[in-house]
Structure formats: C-alpha cells, structure tokens
Write an enzyme that holds these catalytic residues in place. Structure first.
Site, short mmCIF file in Angstrom:
data_model
loop_
_atom_site.label_atom_id
_atom_site.label_comp_id
_atom_site.label_asym_id
_atom_site.label_seq_id
_atom_site.Cartn_x
_atom_site.Cartn_y
_atom_site.Cartn_z
N CYS A 1 77.66 57.36 4.23
CA CYS A 1 76.88 56.01 4.58
C CYS A 1 76.00 55.84 3.57
CB CYS A 1 76.12 56.33 5.91
SG CYS A 1 74.80 55.17 5.99
N CYS B 1 78.90 49.43 1.72
CA CYS B 1 78.51 49.82 3.19
C CYS B 1 79.87 50.48 3.70
CB CYS B 1 78.01 48.89 4.10
SG CYS B 1 77.72 49.25 5.69
N1 DGL Z 1 74.81 51.73 4.88
C1 DGL Z 1 75.60 51.58 5.77
C2 DGL Z 1 76.77 52.47 5.56
O1 DGL Z 1 77.19 52.91 4.80
C3 DGL Z 1 75.20 51.47 7.25
C4 DGL Z 1 73.87 51.57 7.89
C5 DGL Z 1 73.78 50.90 9.02
O2 DGL Z 1 73.32 49.64 9.03
O3 DGL Z 1 73.88 51.45 10.09
O4 DGL Z 1 77.70 52.67 6.71
#
Ligand code: DGL
Length: 278
Positions: free
Chosen positions: A185, A74
């Site tokens: 993301c 993430c």
């Molecule tokens: N998948 C996550 C990232 O790479 C974040 C998504 C979220 O929870 O806002 O930042």
C-alpha cells in the site's frame, strides 16, 4: 525527440506521494501532476467496482490535462483498474503491484514473502498473481492492515499509535517465517521509522514499489521517446478532491519543503473536472 507533456500520478490520499518522490528523483526533468482523491478516501474497504470507476474517472481527467503517461500510485486502484485503464486509454498506464512484486522476489532468500495491503488489494489476490508470475516457487502471506492507512493519513506515522499497530501485524509475519515484507500500500512507506523500531534486529527485509515503479516509468519514457528534454527543470502540481490543508502538511513533511497549496478538483459527471486551471 522530447515530449514536454506532464505525467499524471494519483492515489486516494498522501500515499502516492511516496511514488511521486521517487519519480522526482529519477525523472527530474518531468512535469508531474498529482491528484489525491481525498473525497473518496479510503479506497481499501470499497467494492472493487467503485474504486475502478473512481480511478477511470481520474485518468479521464488526467488525459484531459494532456498527460503523456499515468501512474496509478495506489495498490488498491491498480488491482481494481489497471487492466481496464489499459484497454480504455491509449497512453501508457503504470501500476505499482508488478514493480513491488518483482522487488520482493529479487529480495527473498527463503521464498516466504508477506504482503501488507488494504482489504481491497488482499481480496483481489493481485500480489499473489504478480509474485507467482515472477517466481511460482515463492509462498505468499497476505495481511490486510487498513488501520495503518488511517494512521498515515492522520499524520501519526511516527508515533506510539503506529508502533502498536505495526507490532500486531508483525507478529503474524514473524510467526509465519517471512524474510521479506512488501509494503503493498503506497501509504505504508511513510511508516518506515516506526517499522524500523518494531522490526529491530529481526532479519526481515522491507520492500516497497516506489523505486521500481519510478524506474519502470523512466524506461517506458525512454523506449517510447516520451521523455522531457534532459536538463529541463521539472515541475510539480498538486490537486485534491477534498481537505487541502491536511494534505499540504503531510506533503511538506514528506518532501522537506513547502510545496504550493494543492488546487481543488471538483467531481463532475462522467469524470473529474478541473475547476482551477492554471
Ligand atoms: N494508498 C492506497 C494503496 O496503495 C490505498 C489507501 C486507501 O485509500 O485505502 O492501496
């Protein structure tokens, strides 16, 4: 020497599965544990300190499960917690920002890189730092696209709703003249089909950090003699802190196979506590 302990991977939801899929491909003998912290989704709008606390709690839980390496799959949590995690834990902790930044710098021809991310990642400026570290001459445009996270988590990644949201974002990218778009993301690679439709014939290369992150993990395992025995069949265990059914559907769609139902994690103090141990 081989090491049969598992690798821990986590995200706020399904996004980190894009990294997990690549890990399964590049390190097929490893035991993988994945945690989706859906009880606290989304991470993007939260204050950095909150995300950091969540992430450190999850890594605590993963180390209690005897993981030999953790991947923060993430970007928001990488920006908020990677440095602190490396100070606190004595196993390798791998984030997704540096690998994504490096992939982008290797890809751009005109030195203009746009980065799509959550608000948290944008605010942290972590991509600007990582890209400038790799090549200070590159210009970076950061764009927060939180709506895209919800679209993916709602299972609407390949729908007109996704196309419309991406079209808005892409307008800025094109106007600014970027030739490389970083999916900063881990949810966003799930939008690849919609992205292809929206980008059409424009010359914009799309990069994400899944492949480079998995390659980095493979290298760290090799250098530190932490890899599982070659030829061994890897395994995958999924955990969620909420909404197991929704998660299962997206995971099955992504991997093209039915994965066992995720087990629930309960939040305990100070760390997450595994309530359903195998
Ligand atoms: N998948 C996550 C990232 O790479 C974040 C998504 C979220 O929870 O806002 O930042």
């Amino acid at each position: 020497m081989t090491d049969s302990r598992p690798i821990g991977v986590f995200d706020s939801g399904v996004g980190g599965l894009t990294v997990l899929r690549e890990l399964r491909r590049q390190t097929p003998s490893e035991r993988l544990l994945y945690i989706a912290d859906l009880a606290n989704f989304p991470y993007g709008p939260r204050p950095q300190a909150d995300v950091r606390e969540r992430a450190l709690g999850i890594i605590d839980a993963l180390t209690a499960l005897d993981t030999k390496l953790v991947v923060i799959a993430c970007n928001t949590a990488t920006a908020a917690a990677l440095d602190r995690a490396r100070e606190r834990f004595d196993i390798p902790v791998v984030g997704v920002i540096a690998p994504g930044a490096q992939a982008a710098v290797l890809t751009t021809r005109n030195g203009r890189i746009a980065v799509l991310s959550t608000e948290g990642t944008l605010r942290s400026q972590a991509y600007v730092h990582a890209i400038k570290e790799a090549n200070p001459g590159v210009a970076v445009l950061g764009i927060a696209a939180p709506a895209l996270v919800d679209i993916v988590e709602d299972g609407a990644a390949d729908t007109p709703r996704a196309d419309a949201a991406l079209r808005l974002v892409l307008r800025d990218v094109v106007e600014w003249g970027a030739d490389t778009l970083v999916l900063g993301c881990t949810h966003y690679p799930l939008l690849r089909a919609a992205l292809r439709r929206v980008i059409r014939r424009r010359h914009i290369a799309v990069v994400d950090s899944a492949e480079t992150t998995a390659a980095r993990v493979r290298r760290i395992l090799a250098v530190n003699r932490l890899a599982a025995r070659a030829g061994r069949q890897g395994t995958l265990d999924l955990f969620v802190t909420d909404a197991p059914e929704r998660f299962s559907e997206t995971a099955a769609r992504l991997f093209g196979e039915t994965l066992g139902p995720p087990r629930m994690f309960m939040i305990g103090e100070p760390a997450l506590r595994v309530v359903a141990e195998r």
